[in-house]
Design an enzyme around this catalytic site. Structure first.
Site, PDB file in Angstrom:
ATOM      1  N   LYS A  12     114.718  97.382  55.366  1.00  0.00           N
ATOM      2  CA  LYS A  12     114.416  98.745  54.910  1.00  0.00           C
ATOM      3  C   LYS A  12     112.907  98.898  54.697  1.00  0.00           C
ATOM      4  CE  LYS A  12     115.444 101.948  51.095  1.00  0.00           C
ATOM      5  NZ  LYS A  12     114.104 102.022  50.479  1.00  0.00           N
ATOM      6  N   SER A  23     120.301  98.515  43.637  1.00  0.00           N
ATOM      7  CA  SER A  23     118.923  98.039  43.626  1.00  0.00           C
ATOM      8  C   SER A  23     118.766  96.751  42.818  1.00  0.00           C
ATOM      9  CB  SER A  23     118.022  99.127  43.047  1.00  0.00           C
ATOM     10  OG  SER A  23     116.673  98.723  43.024  1.00  0.00           O
ATOM     11  N   TYR A  53     114.703  93.017  46.402  1.00  0.00           N
ATOM     12  CA  TYR A  53     113.279  92.773  46.272  1.00  0.00           C
ATOM     13  C   TYR A  53     113.142  91.272  46.027  1.00  0.00           C
ATOM     14  CZ  TYR A  53     112.386  97.774  45.397  1.00  0.00           C
ATOM     15  OH  TYR A  53     112.290  99.141  45.490  1.00  0.00           O
ATOM     16  N   THR A  57     114.236  95.184  51.320  1.00  0.00           N
ATOM     17  CA  THR A  57     113.151  96.163  51.261  1.00  0.00           C
ATOM     18  C   THR A  57     111.814  95.467  51.456  1.00  0.00           C
ATOM     19  OG1 THR A  57     114.399  97.663  49.849  1.00  0.00           O
ATOM     20  CG2 THR A  57     112.002  97.872  49.812  1.00  0.00           C
ATOM     21  N   HIS A  75     109.928 104.743  51.435  1.00  0.00           N
ATOM     22  CA  HIS A  75     110.154 104.505  50.004  1.00  0.00           C
ATOM     23  C   HIS A  75     110.073 105.812  49.209  1.00  0.00           C
ATOM     24  CE1 HIS A  75     110.482 100.723  47.520  1.00  0.00           C
ATOM     25  NE2 HIS A  75     110.479 101.643  46.575  1.00  0.00           N
TER      26      HIS A  75
END
Length: 345
Positions: A218, A116, A139, A165, A242
Site C-alpha cells: 500500500k 491498522s 507498519y 504500508t 496516505h
C-alpha cells in the site's frame, strides 16, 4: 478530549459528505483536525476529492438493468460491493468503541475491514467483534521482533492478508497537528518503538515468511514501483497517497490509478483509496481498473457521528448510490464496469 455522543437520525436525503459536519460538531478541534488534515499545504488532500470530477461517465442505455448486482471478490474474499474499510489509526479518539464498532459495521455491510497497526493491542478483540473478513495493515517497527510477534498474532486471530504500508518512512508535515500541539495519547501508541524508516522490497518476502499470507503493498503511485512489487512477490497493490497525509504534491489516487493498473497488467489486483465520497466515485475507480476502493475519512466521520450505526449508514449510502449509477450507466454487474465507461472531462 471528550467526544460528544448522540445518535444520528436516519435521513434518506443524507449523503456521505453530510457526516463530516456532524463529526466536527462532536469532536474536539484537535481531534477533528488530526483526522481531516493533510500534509503541507494540503494540495494533495484536496486533489483526492477533486480529481474524481475530472472523469466523466459515458453511460450506456437500453440495457434493461433494473436490479444491479454490486457483489465482487478480492483475493478470494467475497464483498457485497467494491468498497472496503481502509486502515486508519486511533479510532477510539472518535468513538469509545473504536475499531470494534467499525469491524461490526463492516461485517453488517458484507465487506472487508483493514485493521491498522496502532490498533495492535486489540487485534484479537477486533477479530472477535464480528465474523466479517479482515486484513491487517503493517507498519514495520524498528524492533523487528515486535513486528514478527504482531504478525504472528494476526495470523492466529484469523486475519486473511497483510497490507504492508510503504509510504511512511517518516511522518508527513502535518501543520494542523503542529499548530494544535496535538499528540496521540500514550495509551493508544503502538508498542515496540518507533516505525522503521529503513523499508526495503525484501520486506515483502520477510512478511510472507512469517505469515504465509497474501501481502498487498500500500502506497504505490507509479508504474516503476509496480514492477518492483511484482518482482518482490506482492499479491496486490493499493494505490494510495496516505489520504494526502504524507507527501504533499503527489497525484490523487484516482489519477495515479490508470498508470498503476497498466503496469500490473492484470497479474495482481489493484485497489485504491483517497477521496471516495460518492457511488459515482466507486464506479469511476472500478472503470479505471480498481478491484475495489477503500474508504478512510468517510468511515471516520460516520464513526464519530454515530458509532457503529454511522459507519453502517455510510456504507449503505455508498452501496445505494452505486446501485443507482449502475442502473443509469447500464451495468448489471461489477464486471460490466469497463474502461470505456469513463473518459477525461
Amino acid at each position: 478530549m471528550a467526544v460528544t455522543e448522540g445518535p444520528v437520525d436516519p435521513d434518506p436525503a443524507m449523503k456521505v459528505n453530510d457526516f463530516e459536519p456532524l463529526a466536527r460538531e462532536r469532536l474536539p478541534k484537535e481531534v477533528y483536525d488530526f483526522v481531516a488534515g493533510g500534509a503541507g499545504d494540503e494540495w494533495t488532500l484536496r486533489e483526492n476529492i477533486g480529481a474524481f470530477d475530472r472523469w466523466v461517465i459515458r453511460p450506456r442505455v437500453l440495457r434493461g438493468v433494473t436490479q444491479p448486482d454490486t457483489a465482487t471478490e478480492v483475493l478470494g474474499i467475497p464483498l457485497s460491493m467494491p468498497v472496503a474499510i481502509a486502515p486508519w489509526a486511533y479510532q477510539r479518539l472518535l468513538h469509545p468503541d473504536g475499531e470494534l464498532a467499525t469491524a461490526r459495521a463492516a461485517a453488517r455491510a458484507g465487506t472487508l475491514m483493514i485493521v491498522s497497526t496502532p490498533a495492535e493491542r486489540h487485534l484479537e478483540a477486533i477479530a472477535q467483534a464480528s465474523d466479517g473478513a479482515r486484513w491487517f495493515q503493517l507498519y514495520v517497527l524498528r524492533n523487528r521482533r515486535a513486528s514478527e510477534l504482531m504478525l504472528q498474532r494476526a495470523v492466529e486471530a484469523g486475519y486473511g492478508a497483510i497490507v504492508y504500508t510503504v509510504d511512511l518512512p517518516v511522518g508527513g508535515l502535518r501543520y494542523r497537528d503542529f499548530r494544535n500541539g496535538f499528540e496521540i495519547p500514550r495509551s493508544m501508541r503502538a508498542r515496540g518503538g518507533d516505525y522503521d524508516p529503513d523499508l526495503r522490497w525484501d520486506d515483502v518476502a520477510w512478511i510472507k515468511e512469517h505469515t504465509g499470507l497474501p501481502v498487498l503493498v500500500k502506497g504505490i503511485l507509479v508504474a516503476e514501483d509496480v514492477t518492483l512489487a511484482l518482482d518482490a512477490g506482492a499479491d496486490g497493490i493499493v494505490v494510495s497517497n496516505h489520504g494526502g497525509r504524507q507527501l504533499d504534491g503527489v497525484a490523487a489516487g484516482v489519477d495515479a490509478l490508470p498508470e498503476v493498473v497498466r503496469a500490473a497488467a492484470g497479474r495482481i489486483p489493484v485497489l485504491m483509496d483517497g477521496g471516495v465520497r460518492r457511488g459515482t466515485d466507486v464506479l469511476k475507480a472500478v472503470a479505471l481498473g480498481a478491484a475495489a476502493v477503500l474508504i478512510g475519512k468517510a468511515a471516520a466521520w460516520g464513526l464519530a457521528a454515530d458509532g457503529e450505526e454511522g459507519v453502517v449508514r455510510v456504507l449503505e449510502i455508498l452501496r445505494g448510490e452505486l446501485e443507482n449509477v449502475m442502473i443509469l450507466a447500464g451495468c448489471q454487474a461489477i464486471s460490466d464496469i469497463s474502461p470505456e465507461l469513463v473518459a477525461r472531462a
